[in-house]
Design a protein around this motif. Structure first.
Motif, PDB file in Angstrom:
ATOM      1  N   ASP A  75       0.851  -1.196   0.000  1.00  0.00           N
ATOM      2  CA  ASP A  75       0.000   0.000   0.000  1.00  0.00           C
ATOM      3  C   ASP A  75       0.885   1.243   0.000  1.00  0.00           C
ATOM      4  O   ASP A  75       1.902   1.306   0.691  1.00  0.00           O
ATOM      5  CB  ASP A  75      -0.891   0.045   1.238  1.00  0.00           C
ATOM      6  N   ASP A  76       0.465   2.226  -0.761  1.00  0.00           N
ATOM      7  CA  ASP A  76       1.189   3.494  -0.695  1.00  0.00           C
ATOM      8  C   ASP A  76       0.593   4.342   0.425  1.00  0.00           C
ATOM      9  O   ASP A  76      -0.366   3.944   1.079  1.00  0.00           O
ATOM     10  CB  ASP A  76       1.167   4.211  -2.050  1.00  0.00           C
ATOM     11  N   GLN A  77       1.153   5.508   0.649  1.00  0.00           N
ATOM     12  CA  GLN A  77       0.698   6.361   1.746  1.00  0.00           C
ATOM     13  C   GLN A  77      -0.752   6.765   1.605  1.00  0.00           C
ATOM     14  O   GLN A  77      -1.468   6.893   2.597  1.00  0.00           O
ATOM     15  CB  GLN A  77       1.588   7.596   1.846  1.00  0.00           C
ATOM     16  N   ALA A  78      -1.216   6.961   0.391  1.00  0.00           N
ATOM     17  CA  ALA A  78      -2.615   7.351   0.170  1.00  0.00           C
ATOM     18  C   ALA A  78      -3.557   6.231   0.597  1.00  0.00           C
ATOM     19  O   ALA A  78      -4.604   6.484   1.200  1.00  0.00           O
ATOM     20  CB  ALA A  78      -2.854   7.714  -1.294  1.00  0.00           C
ATOM     21  N   ASP A  79      -3.191   4.973   0.284  1.00  0.00           N
ATOM     22  CA  ASP A  79      -4.027   3.837   0.693  1.00  0.00           C
ATOM     23  C   ASP A  79      -4.085   3.726   2.212  1.00  0.00           C
ATOM     24  O   ASP A  79      -5.155   3.514   2.793  1.00  0.00           O
ATOM     25  CB  ASP A  79      -3.481   2.530   0.104  1.00  0.00           C
TER      26      ASP A  79
END
Length: 150
Positions: A75-79
């Motif tokens: 997961d990236d930071q937005a997720d």
């Protein structure tokens, strides 16, 4: 000026409801009828069941969000941020529902004891119309205004 009116029947109220004749009303208001008190009790009981269902659903959603937050590999930071926002939102909804449940159960208890509609601030009648519109009210309009100014 608050007062308690005597009803015509003088008998016991509906099951689980104090004699409607002892529920306080403001000057100029009609006394509570047994039917009105019973209808209000049903409304409050229905609200209790709805809130319990809502809380259970929110807790299930929170558990799912917590479980899903652990498997965020890749997961990236937005997720991650989105999952956190969703979890916080569900937690806030659950907390609000729990508070409403507490208030509604308190209103039911006050209805059973005959304290329903009596201001916890000044002891006077809150007003039948106000109680019908907002049955969880604990203060008359004047006491509520004083509280909000503090």
């Amino acid at each position: 000026m608050a007062r308690t009116r005597q009803g015509r029947n003088g008998g016991a109220g509906a099951a689980g409801v104090a004699d409607s004749a002892v529920l306080p009303v403001r000057e100029g208001e009609d006394p509570w009828t047994a039917e009105e008190a019973a209808e209000l009790r049903v409304e409050l009981e229905t609200e209790v069941q709805r809130l319990r269902t809502e809380i259970a659903a929110a807790e299930t959603a929170i558990n799912g969000l917590v479980r899903d937050s652990g498997d965020g590999a890749g997961d990236d930071q937005a997720d991650v941020g989105s999952k956190n926002v969703n979890r916080e939102h569900e937690m806030a909804l659950a907390a609000n529902s729990r508070e409403m449940l507490t208030q509604t159960e308190r209103a039911l208890a006050r209805l059973e004891t005959g304290e329903f509609g009596r201001c916890e601030g000044c002891g006077g009648a809150i007003g039948k119309a106000r109680m019908q519109a907002f049955p969880r009210a604990l203060l008359c309009v004047a006491c509520k205004q004083k509280q909000e100014r503090r």
